[in-house]
Scaffold this active site. Structure first.
Site, PDB file in Angstrom:
ATOM      1  N   ASP A  36       0.814  -1.270  -0.066  1.00  0.00           N
ATOM      2  CA  ASP A  36       0.001   0.011  -0.091  1.00  0.00           C
ATOM      3  C   ASP A  36       0.977   1.159  -0.010  1.00  0.00           C
ATOM      4  O   ASP A  36       2.076   1.093   0.490  1.00  0.00           O
ATOM      5  CB  ASP A  36      -0.622  -0.064   1.244  1.00  0.00           C
ATOM      6  CG  ASP A  36      -2.419   0.710   1.034  1.00  0.00           C
ATOM      7  OD1 ASP A  36      -3.244   0.270   1.295  1.00  0.00           O
ATOM      8  OD2 ASP A  36      -2.023   1.783   0.732  1.00  0.00           O
ATOM      9  N   CYS A  63       4.166   0.770  -1.249  1.00  0.00           N
ATOM     10  CA  CYS A  63       4.298   0.510  -2.662  1.00  0.00           C
ATOM     11  C   CYS A  63       3.263   1.309  -3.216  1.00  0.00           C
ATOM     12  O   CYS A  63       2.244   1.132  -2.972  1.00  0.00           O
ATOM     13  CB  CYS A  63       4.406  -1.130  -2.907  1.00  0.00           C
ATOM     14  SG  CYS A  63       4.056  -1.571  -4.772  1.00  0.00           S
ATOM     15  N   ASP A  64       3.525   2.079  -4.069  1.00  0.00           N
ATOM     16  CA  ASP A  64       2.542   2.546  -5.113  1.00  0.00           C
ATOM     17  C   ASP A  64       2.731   1.990  -6.484  1.00  0.00           C
ATOM     18  O   ASP A  64       3.542   1.928  -7.140  1.00  0.00           O
ATOM     19  CB  ASP A  64       3.085   4.311  -5.478  1.00  0.00           C
ATOM     20  CG  ASP A  64       2.197   5.049  -6.202  1.00  0.00           C
ATOM     21  OD1 ASP A  64       2.279   6.415  -6.436  1.00  0.00           O
ATOM     22  OD2 ASP A  64       1.182   4.198  -6.805  1.00  0.00           O
ATOM     23  N   ASN A  91      -5.785  -5.301  -5.982  1.00  0.00           N
ATOM     24  CA  ASN A  91      -6.967  -4.622  -5.434  1.00  0.00           C
ATOM     25  C   ASN A  91      -7.080  -3.143  -5.291  1.00  0.00           C
ATOM     26  O   ASN A  91      -7.982  -2.525  -5.461  1.00  0.00           O
ATOM     27  CB  ASN A  91      -7.217  -5.163  -3.980  1.00  0.00           C
ATOM     28  CG  ASN A  91      -8.080  -4.526  -3.333  1.00  0.00           C
ATOM     29  OD1 ASN A  91      -9.448  -4.782  -3.468  1.00  0.00           O
ATOM     30  ND2 ASN A  91      -7.717  -3.666  -2.295  1.00  0.00           N
ATOM     31  N   TYR A 151     -14.143   6.144 -14.333  1.00  0.00           N
ATOM     32  CA  TYR A 151     -14.100   4.971 -13.200  1.00  0.00           C
ATOM     33  C   TYR A 151     -14.627   3.637 -14.017  1.00  0.00           C
ATOM     34  O   TYR A 151     -13.913   2.594 -13.867  1.00  0.00           O
ATOM     35  CB  TYR A 151     -14.670   5.293 -11.927  1.00  0.00           C
ATOM     36  CG  TYR A 151     -14.798   4.309 -10.911  1.00  0.00           C
ATOM     37  CD1 TYR A 151     -15.733   3.284 -10.846  1.00  0.00           C
ATOM     38  CD2 TYR A 151     -13.596   4.118 -10.119  1.00  0.00           C
ATOM     39  CE1 TYR A 151     -15.767   2.271  -9.729  1.00  0.00           C
ATOM     40  CE2 TYR A 151     -13.637   2.998  -8.874  1.00  0.00           C
ATOM     41  CZ  TYR A 151     -14.450   2.259  -8.976  1.00  0.00           C
ATOM     42  OH  TYR A 151     -14.760   1.182  -8.059  1.00  0.00           O
ATOM     43  N   LYS A 155     -12.636   0.229 -15.062  1.00  0.00           N
ATOM     44  CA  LYS A 155     -13.133  -1.092 -14.568  1.00  0.00           C
ATOM     45  C   LYS A 155     -13.541  -1.936 -15.698  1.00  0.00           C
ATOM     46  O   LYS A 155     -13.368  -3.331 -15.670  1.00  0.00           O
ATOM     47  CB  LYS A 155     -14.313  -1.047 -13.456  1.00  0.00           C
ATOM     48  CG  LYS A 155     -13.681  -0.333 -12.163  1.00  0.00           C
ATOM     49  CD  LYS A 155     -12.666  -1.044 -11.272  1.00  0.00           C
ATOM     50  CE  LYS A 155     -12.351  -0.071  -9.979  1.00  0.00           C
ATOM     51  NZ  LYS A 155     -11.268  -1.032  -9.328  1.00  0.00           N
ATOM     52  N   VAL A 186     -19.846  -1.110  -1.772  1.00  0.00           N
ATOM     53  CA  VAL A 186     -19.107  -1.518  -0.388  1.00  0.00           C
ATOM     54  C   VAL A 186     -18.863  -0.575   0.597  1.00  0.00           C
ATOM     55  O   VAL A 186     -18.388   0.503   0.102  1.00  0.00           O
ATOM     56  CB  VAL A 186     -18.026  -2.400  -0.760  1.00  0.00           C
ATOM     57  CG1 VAL A 186     -17.387  -3.204   0.492  1.00  0.00           C
ATOM     58  CG2 VAL A 186     -18.037  -3.394  -1.958  1.00  0.00           C
TER      59      VAL A 186
HETATM   60  N1  LIG Z   1     -16.068   0.790  -2.130  1.00  0.00           N
HETATM   61  C1  LIG Z   1     -16.775   0.180  -3.208  1.00  0.00           C
HETATM   62  O1  LIG Z   1     -18.067   0.360  -3.252  1.00  0.00           O
HETATM   63  C2  LIG Z   1     -16.301  -0.718  -4.226  1.00  0.00           C
HETATM   64  C3  LIG Z   1     -15.058  -0.851  -4.466  1.00  0.00           C
HETATM   65  N2  LIG Z   1     -14.463  -1.531  -5.508  1.00  0.00           N
HETATM   66  C4  LIG Z   1     -12.855  -1.493  -5.786  1.00  0.00           C
HETATM   67  O2  LIG Z   1     -12.259  -2.299  -4.788  1.00  0.00           O
HETATM   68  C5  LIG Z   1     -10.720  -1.697  -4.401  1.00  0.00           C
HETATM   69  C6  LIG Z   1     -10.635  -1.273  -3.019  1.00  0.00           C
HETATM   70  O3  LIG Z   1     -11.243  -0.314  -2.936  1.00  0.00           O
HETATM   71  P1  LIG Z   1     -11.993   0.318  -1.361  1.00  0.00           P
HETATM   72  O4  LIG Z   1     -11.437  -0.803  -0.441  1.00  0.00           O
HETATM   73  O5  LIG Z   1     -13.282   0.419  -1.450  1.00  0.00           O
HETATM   74  O6  LIG Z   1     -11.036   1.516  -1.329  1.00  0.00           O
HETATM   75  P2  LIG Z   1     -10.283   2.429  -0.087  1.00  0.00           P
HETATM   76  O7  LIG Z   1     -10.107   3.739  -0.392  1.00  0.00           O
HETATM   77  O8  LIG Z   1     -10.976   2.112   1.262  1.00  0.00           O
HETATM   78  O9  LIG Z   1      -8.993   1.415  -0.063  1.00  0.00           O
HETATM   79  C7  LIG Z   1      -8.069   1.421  -1.159  1.00  0.00           C
HETATM   80  C8  LIG Z   1      -6.653   1.176  -0.618  1.00  0.00           C
HETATM   81  O10 LIG Z   1      -5.921   1.291  -1.691  1.00  0.00           O
HETATM   82  C9  LIG Z   1      -4.810   2.048  -1.374  1.00  0.00           C
HETATM   83  N3  LIG Z   1      -4.094   2.672  -2.718  1.00  0.00           N
HETATM   84  C10 LIG Z   1      -4.772   3.407  -3.527  1.00  0.00           C
HETATM   85  N4  LIG Z   1      -4.095   3.893  -4.513  1.00  0.00           N
HETATM   86  C11 LIG Z   1      -2.978   3.040  -4.492  1.00  0.00           C
HETATM   87  C12 LIG Z   1      -1.795   3.039  -5.225  1.00  0.00           C
HETATM   88  N5  LIG Z   1      -1.391   3.684  -6.283  1.00  0.00           N
HETATM   89  N6  LIG Z   1      -0.850   2.275  -4.785  1.00  0.00           N
HETATM   90  C13 LIG Z   1      -0.864   1.435  -3.552  1.00  0.00           C
HETATM   91  N7  LIG Z   1      -2.027   1.622  -2.872  1.00  0.00           N
HETATM   92  C14 LIG Z   1      -3.038   2.314  -3.098  1.00  0.00           C
HETATM   93  C15 LIG Z   1      -5.151   2.909  -0.610  1.00  0.00           C
HETATM   94  O11 LIG Z   1      -4.274   3.498   0.395  1.00  0.00           O
HETATM   95  C16 LIG Z   1      -6.194   2.011   0.316  1.00  0.00           C
HETATM   96  O12 LIG Z   1      -5.521   1.522   1.373  1.00  0.00           O
HETATM   97  C17 LIG Z   1     -10.787  -0.662  -5.625  1.00  0.00           C
HETATM   98  O13 LIG Z   1     -10.157  -1.161  -6.733  1.00  0.00           O
HETATM   99  C18 LIG Z   1     -11.985  -0.205  -5.982  1.00  0.00           C
HETATM  100  O14 LIG Z   1     -12.093   0.323  -7.221  1.00  0.00           O
HETATM  101  C19 LIG Z   1     -15.071  -2.211  -6.235  1.00  0.00           C
HETATM  102  C20 LIG Z   1     -16.362  -2.437  -6.030  1.00  0.00           C
HETATM  103  C21 LIG Z   1     -17.044  -1.538  -5.123  1.00  0.00           C
HETATM  104  C1  LIG Z   2     -20.627   5.589  -8.145  1.00  0.00           C
HETATM  105  C2  LIG Z   2     -19.391   4.530  -7.809  1.00  0.00           C
HETATM  106  C3  LIG Z   2     -19.961   4.052  -6.524  1.00  0.00           C
HETATM  107  C4  LIG Z   2     -19.022   2.973  -5.810  1.00  0.00           C
HETATM  108  C5  LIG Z   2     -17.772   2.537  -6.381  1.00  0.00           C
HETATM  109  C6  LIG Z   2     -17.723   1.233  -6.668  1.00  0.00           C
HETATM  110  O1  LIG Z   2     -16.514   0.640  -7.159  1.00  0.00           O
HETATM  111  C7  LIG Z   2     -18.963   0.754  -7.648  1.00  0.00           C
HETATM  112  O2  LIG Z   2     -18.524   0.981  -8.796  1.00  0.00           O
HETATM  113  C8  LIG Z   2     -20.097   0.276  -7.363  1.00  0.00           C
HETATM  114  C9  LIG Z   2     -20.774   0.087  -8.510  1.00  0.00           C
HETATM  115  C10 LIG Z   2     -22.270  -0.232  -8.141  1.00  0.00           C
HETATM  116  C11 LIG Z   2     -22.964  -0.313  -9.315  1.00  0.00           C
HETATM  117  C12 LIG Z   2     -24.392  -0.688  -9.086  1.00  0.00           C
HETATM  118  C13 LIG Z   2     -25.302  -0.680 -10.263  1.00  0.00           C
HETATM  119  C14 LIG Z   2     -25.030  -0.466 -11.500  1.00  0.00           C
HETATM  120  C15 LIG Z   2     -25.825  -0.991 -12.585  1.00  0.00           C
HETATM  121  C16 LIG Z   2     -25.552  -0.724 -14.071  1.00  0.00           C
HETATM  122  O3  LIG Z   2     -24.263  -0.016 -14.266  1.00  0.00           O
HETATM  123  C17 LIG Z   2     -25.347  -2.174 -14.572  1.00  0.00           C
HETATM  124  C18 LIG Z   2     -24.337  -2.888 -13.736  1.00  0.00           C
HETATM  125  C19 LIG Z   2     -24.156  -4.159 -13.893  1.00  0.00           C
HETATM  126  C20 LIG Z   2     -25.046  -5.065 -14.731  1.00  0.00           C
HETATM  127  C21 LIG Z   2     -24.884  -6.386 -14.588  1.00  0.00           C
HETATM  128  C22 LIG Z   2     -25.841  -7.289 -15.401  1.00  0.00           C
HETATM  129  O4  LIG Z   2     -26.311  -8.056 -14.689  1.00  0.00           O
HETATM  130  O5  LIG Z   2     -25.830  -7.173 -16.387  1.00  0.00           O
END
Ligand SMILES: NC(=O)C1=CN([C@@H]2O[C@H](COP(=O)(O)OP(=O)(O)OC[C@H]3O[C@@H](n4cnc5c(N)ncnc54)[C@H](O)[C@@H]3O)[C@@H](O)[C@H]2O)C=CC1
Ligand SMILES: CC/C=C\C[C@H](O)C(=O)/C=C/C=C/C=C\C=C\[C@@H](O)C/C=C\CCC(=O)O
Length: 257
Positions: A36, A63-64, A91, A151, A155, A186
């Site tokens: 991290d 680590c970045d 992740n 974003y 993804k 989440v």
């Molecule tokens: N929170 C949500 O609703 C969702 C999150 N995700 C994905 O899950 C993954 C984790 O997200 P969260 O735990 O929610 O975020 P968070 O912000 O709570 O944790 C992310 C972690 O990644 C680290 N990080 C960020 N950039 C970095 C870099 N360049 N190098 C090293 N470490 C780095 C941060 O310091 C932090 O510890 C991300 O890829 C996010 O896009 C996917 C779906 C839903």
């Molecule tokens: C604004 C971003 C919020 C949180 C970040 C997190 O990573 C995230 O992206 C959460 C996304 C939640 C999305 C919820 C609904 C999305 C709906 C439409 O985009 C369709 C998505 C999937 C369709 C799957 C299928 O059954 O075809």
């Protein structure tokens, strides 16, 4: 895959989903290298994990993942410390539509970098033992989120890249399974900070909030359980695993050929 004695690397391990991934891997017997760029949070978590799981099970490396040099060095140190790498969890990610180039650099290029560097250590073509790589995408990797188009693009890229490299791994005999995790909303800092990170799309913050309320949010532990399923099931390669509070689904995609 039984996890006893296996070695895992988790990026973005200091908080949120990455922290939960680290914990479930430790609970199931793996050793874990936490990567991290948040050194304070990482070192604090490391101390807590050492108390809970013992001194020899964890390693924190600042680590970045935007840095090829830092990521390469972190994987090399992991291998020298624990003897190898069996599991790679790419992740780390951000959501910030105002700094869209950085979003792509971390979310997509960072995942590609972590995957390719892990392949160098794990591939049977390089004398490695094989293993499994899990990339964290999002529901936004499966469908569009109007409030965060970049974003969403990053993804979608993670989903497409993972499915393609998984097929390449199978065809070339790397001995490595590669899958992608696609959670919905989440409860983490990333989620909490969304309204301030939408840039020119901030007017859509309320719509996104309503979507999240309707879909409900996942706990980080629920996501970590799904990571474990992808790690241990030897049949899973090239899968996109969509995770919602009341359902989880292995996605199917149109067959082009
Ligand atoms: N929170 C949500 O609703 C969702 C999150 N995700 C994905 O899950 C993954 C984790 O997200 P969260 O735990 O929610 O975020 P968070 O912000 O709570 O944790 C992310 C972690 O990644 C680290 N990080 C960020 N950039 C970095 C870099 N360049 N190098 C090293 N470490 C780095 C941060 O310091 C932090 O510890 C991300 O890829 C996010 O896009 C996917 C779906 C839903
Ligand atoms: C604004 C971003 C919020 C949180 C970040 C997190 O990573 C995230 O992206 C959460 C996304 C939640 C999305 C919820 C609904 C999305 C709906 C439409 O985009 C369709 C998505 C999937 C369709 C799957 C299928 O059954 O075809």
């Amino acid at each position: 895959m039984a996890l006893d004695g296996k070695v895992a690397v988790v990026t973005g391990a200091a908080m949120g989903i990455g922290k939960a991934m680290t914990e479930i891997l430790l609970q199931n017997g793996a050793k874990v290298a936490l990567l991290d760029f948040n050194e304070t949070a990482g070192k604090s978590l490391l101390e807590a994990l050492k108390k809970q799981y013992g001194q020899e099970k964890t390693l924190f490396l600042t680590c970045d993942i935007e840095s090829e040099e830092q990521t390469k060095a972190a994987l090399q140190t992991t291998r020298e410390t624990f003897g190898g790498i069996d599991i790679m969890c790419n992740n780390a990610g951000i959501l910030n539509e105002s700094t869209w180039e950085k979003t792509v650099s971390i979310n997509l290029m960072g995942v590609i970098r972590g995957t390719y560097l892990a392949l160098e250590h794990m591939s049977k073509l390089n004398g490695g033992q094989g293993g499994v790589i899990i990339n964290t995408a999002s529901m936004a990797g499966l469908g569009p989120l109007p409030s965060c188009p970049v974003y969403t693009a990053s993804k979608h890229g993670v989903v497409g890249f993972t499915r393609a490299i998984a097929a390449a791994s199978s065809a070339l005999g790397y001995g490595i399974r590669i899958n992608v995790l696609c959670p919905g909303f989440v409860q983490t800092d990333l989620f909490s900070n969304i309204p301030a990170r939408l840039g020119k799309f901030s007017l859509l913050a309320d719509a996104t909030k309503k979507m999240a309320e309707k879909m409900e949010t996942l706990s980080v532990s629920e996501v970590a359980e799904c990571l474990l399923e992808l790690v241990v099931d030897e049949m899973k390669n090239g899968e996109a695993f969509m995770v919602l509070p009341k359902s989880k689904k292995y996605m199917t995609f149109p067959v082009l050929l």
